[in-house]
Design an enzyme around this catalytic site. Structure first.
Site, short mmCIF file in Angstrom:
data_model
loop_
_atom_site.label_atom_id
_atom_site.label_comp_id
_atom_site.label_asym_id
_atom_site.label_seq_id
_atom_site.Cartn_x
_atom_site.Cartn_y
_atom_site.Cartn_z
N ASP A 34 0.84 -1.20 0.00
CA ASP A 34 0.00 0.00 0.00
C ASP A 34 0.88 1.25 0.00
O ASP A 34 2.11 1.16 0.17
CB ASP A 34 -0.91 -0.04 1.24
N GLU A 84 0.04 -0.25 -5.30
CA GLU A 84 -0.96 0.82 -5.40
C GLU A 84 -0.28 2.11 -5.86
O GLU A 84 -0.77 3.21 -5.63
CB GLU A 84 -1.70 1.02 -4.08
N ASP A 139 -10.70 2.82 -3.48
CA ASP A 139 -11.12 1.51 -2.95
C ASP A 139 -12.54 1.16 -3.37
O ASP A 139 -13.43 2.01 -3.34
CB ASP A 139 -11.10 1.54 -1.41
#
Ligand code: GLA
Length: 420
Positions: free
Chosen positions: A170, A203, A231
Site C-alpha cells: 500500500d 498501489e 477503494d
C-alpha cells in the site's frame, strides 16, 4: 456494390483475419521479470468484507485472525474455489503487532495470530493454496500499523522466510513522491533478491495521481498488478465509478496490461450486501473484460448458491484468464448503453453490453456485428454464445448481421463471439 462484393470474398476476409492475428499478437510493454501473474491473479482478499476488525472478544468470527484465514483456506479448498482458479488467500491491513520485534522484523499480532504467519502459510500451502500478505511503502500502513519505509530488505526477507507468495504493498504515509516511487521500486528488487516467487501487487499509480500522471510503462516493469483508483465499496455507485474511471482513462492504461502486469480495479464484492443480482453480473462480466485480478472479498462461509455460481462461472473465468492477455475497453456509449469488447485467443472476442439506465425495465439494444472488433469480430461469420446473465447459444451469424439483445437495468449481457 461491386467493391463491396470483392471485399466480401473469402480470400480477402481471411487475409484480414491473418492481419488481425498479427496485430493483436504484439506484446505490450516489458513486464516485471518474475515469471508470475501471466494471467490475472485469482484469490480472496479480506479488506472490503472484514476491514480492520481487531476485536476478537466481541466478534470472534469476523475479526482479523488466523482462525478467519484458516476457515477461508478450508473452504477455498473444499467448495470448488481453488479448482475454479482462486488460489491466493490474501491478508490485508491490520494483521501486524503494533511494534517490530527486537531484530527489527515485522511480527503478527500475537493474540490474533498466536501461531504466527509461517505456520499459517504452511496450513494454506497444505490446502494447495498460496498466501498473500500486506505491507506499506511509507511510515505506517493506512490503518496505522508499522510501515516498511527504511525496512524494505528485511521485510522482503521476512515474508520470503515465512513462505509468503504475494505482497500487497500500500502507499499510505509516504512523505514525498520520490519516496513513493523509490520505495515501490526498492521493494520490487528486494522481493526478487529473496529468490522466492512473490507476486507484487502495487498501489503506486493510485498514490501518484495527485502529483502527476504515473509512468505506466515503468510501473509495469516493477509490479505484477497496480491499483489506479479508489477503494471498491459494496455498492453500485462504487462499481459505476470504477468503470467510469477505467473507460475515461483507457487510452492511458489498456495497452500497458498483458501477461505479467495488470491494471487492478480492486476486489470483487459479489456475494455481499450492496449489489443487486444484475449489478453482480455486471461486476463479474466487466472484471473479465478488463483482465482484472479476481480477488473476492466476501464471506465464503455464508455465500448464496447464485453468487457462488457466478464467481465460479468457468466461461467467464476463461475470458478473464485468456492467455492472449489483452485488456478490453469501452467501444462506445449510446443512450446509456455501454458496449465493451476484448480480443481473445483464436481471434475470438468477448463483448459486454451494460444498461446504465436506472429507470424503467429491460431495454433492447441492437448492434451490428460489423462494428465489433475493428470490423473483424465476426469475419466472415461467427458463432455467438451468451455467457451472462445465463448461458445460451445464440447460434451462427454473418458479418453483416445485426444482433438484438435485451439488458436489465444496471445489468450486463456478456457474449463470446467465436470465428468460424
Ligand atoms: C487502502 C487500500 C485498501 C486497503 C486499506 C487498508 O485504503 O487502498 O485496499 O488495503 O488501505 O488499510
Amino acid at each position: 456494390m461491386k467493391l463491396k462484393n470483392q471485399l466480401l470474398q473469402p480470400c480477402f476476409l481471411l487475409a484480414l483475419r491473418f492481419l488481425a492475428l498479427v496485430l493483436w499478437s504484439f506484446p505490450g510493454a516489458r513486464a516485471l521479470d518474475n515469471g508470475l501473474a501471466l494471467t490475472p491473479t485469482m484469490g480472496w482478499l479480506h479488506w472490503e468484507r472484514f476491514m480492520c476488525n481487531v476485536d476478537c472478544q466481541e466478534e470472534p468470527d469476523s475479526c482479523i485472525s488466523e482462525k478467519l484465514f484458516m476457515q477461508m483456506a478450508e473452504l477455498m479448498h473444499s467448495d470448488g474455489w481453488k479448482d475454479a482458479g482462486y488460489k491466493y488467500l490474501c491478508i490485508d491491513d491490520c494483521w501486524m503487532a503494533p511494534k517490530r520485534d527486537s531484530k527489527g522484523r515485522l511480527q503478527a499480532d500475537p493474540k490474533r495470530f498466536p501461531n504466527g504467519i509461517q505456520s499459517l502459510a504452511n496450513y494454506v500451502h497444505s490446502k494447495g493454496l498460496k498466501l498473500g500478505i500486506y505491507a506499506d511503502v511509507g511510515n505506517k500502513t493506512c490503518a496505522g500499523f508499522p510501515g516498511s519505509f527504511g525496512h524494505y530488505d528485511i521485510d522482503a526477507k521476512t515474508f520470503a522466510d515465512w513462505g509468503v507468495d504475494l505482497l500487497k504493498f500500500d502507499g499510505c504515509y509516504c512523505d514525498s513522491v520520490e519516496h513513493l516511487e523509490n520505495g515501490y521500486k526498492r521493494m520490487s528488487l528486494a522481493l526478487n533478491r529473496t529468490g522466492r516467487s512473490i507476486v507484487y501487487s502495487c498501489e503506486w499509480p493510485l498514490y501518484m495521481w495527485p502529483f502527476r500522471e504515473p509512468n505506466y510503462t515503468e510501473i509495469r516493469q516493477y509490479c505484477n498488478h497496480w491499483r489506479n483508483f479508489q477503494d471498491v465499496y459494496d455498492s453500485w455507485q462504487s462499481i459505476k465509478s470504477i468503470l467510469a474511471w477505467t473507460s475515461s482513462n483507457q487510452k492511458r492504461i489498456v495497452h500497458v496490461a498483458g501477461p505479467g502486469g495488470w491494471n487492478d480495479p480492486d476486489m470483487l464484492v459479489i456475494g455481499n450486501f450492496g449489489l443487486s443480482w444484475d449489478q453482480q453480473v455486471t461486476q463479474m462480466a466487466l472484471w473479465a473484460i478488463m483482465a482484472a485480478p479476481l480477488l473476492m472479498s466476501n464471506d465464503l462461509r455464508q455465500i448464496s448458491p447464485q453468487a457462488k455460481a457466478l464467481l465460479q462461472n468457468k466461461d467467464v473465468i476463461a475470458i478473464n484468464q485468456d492467455p492472449l492477455g489483452k485488456q478490453g475497453y469501452r467501444l462506445r456509449k449510446e443512450d446509456n448503453i455501454e458496449v465493451w469488447e476484448r480480443p481473445l485467443t483464436d481471434l475470438a472476442w468477448a463483448v459486454a453490453m451494460v444498461n446504465l439506465q436506472e429507470i424503467g425495465g429491460p431495454r433492447f439494444h441492437t448492434i451490428s456485428l460489423a462494428s465489433l472488433g475493428q470490423g473483424m469480430a465476426c469475419v466472415p461469420d461467427c458463432t455467438i454464445t451468451q455467457l451472462l446473465p445465463v448461458k445460451s447459444k445464440l447460434g451462427f451469424y454473418e458479418w453483416t448481421s445485426d444482433l438484438k439483445i435485451k439488458i436489465n437495468p444496471t445489468g450486463t449481457v456478456l457474449l463470446r463471439l467465436a470465428a468460424n
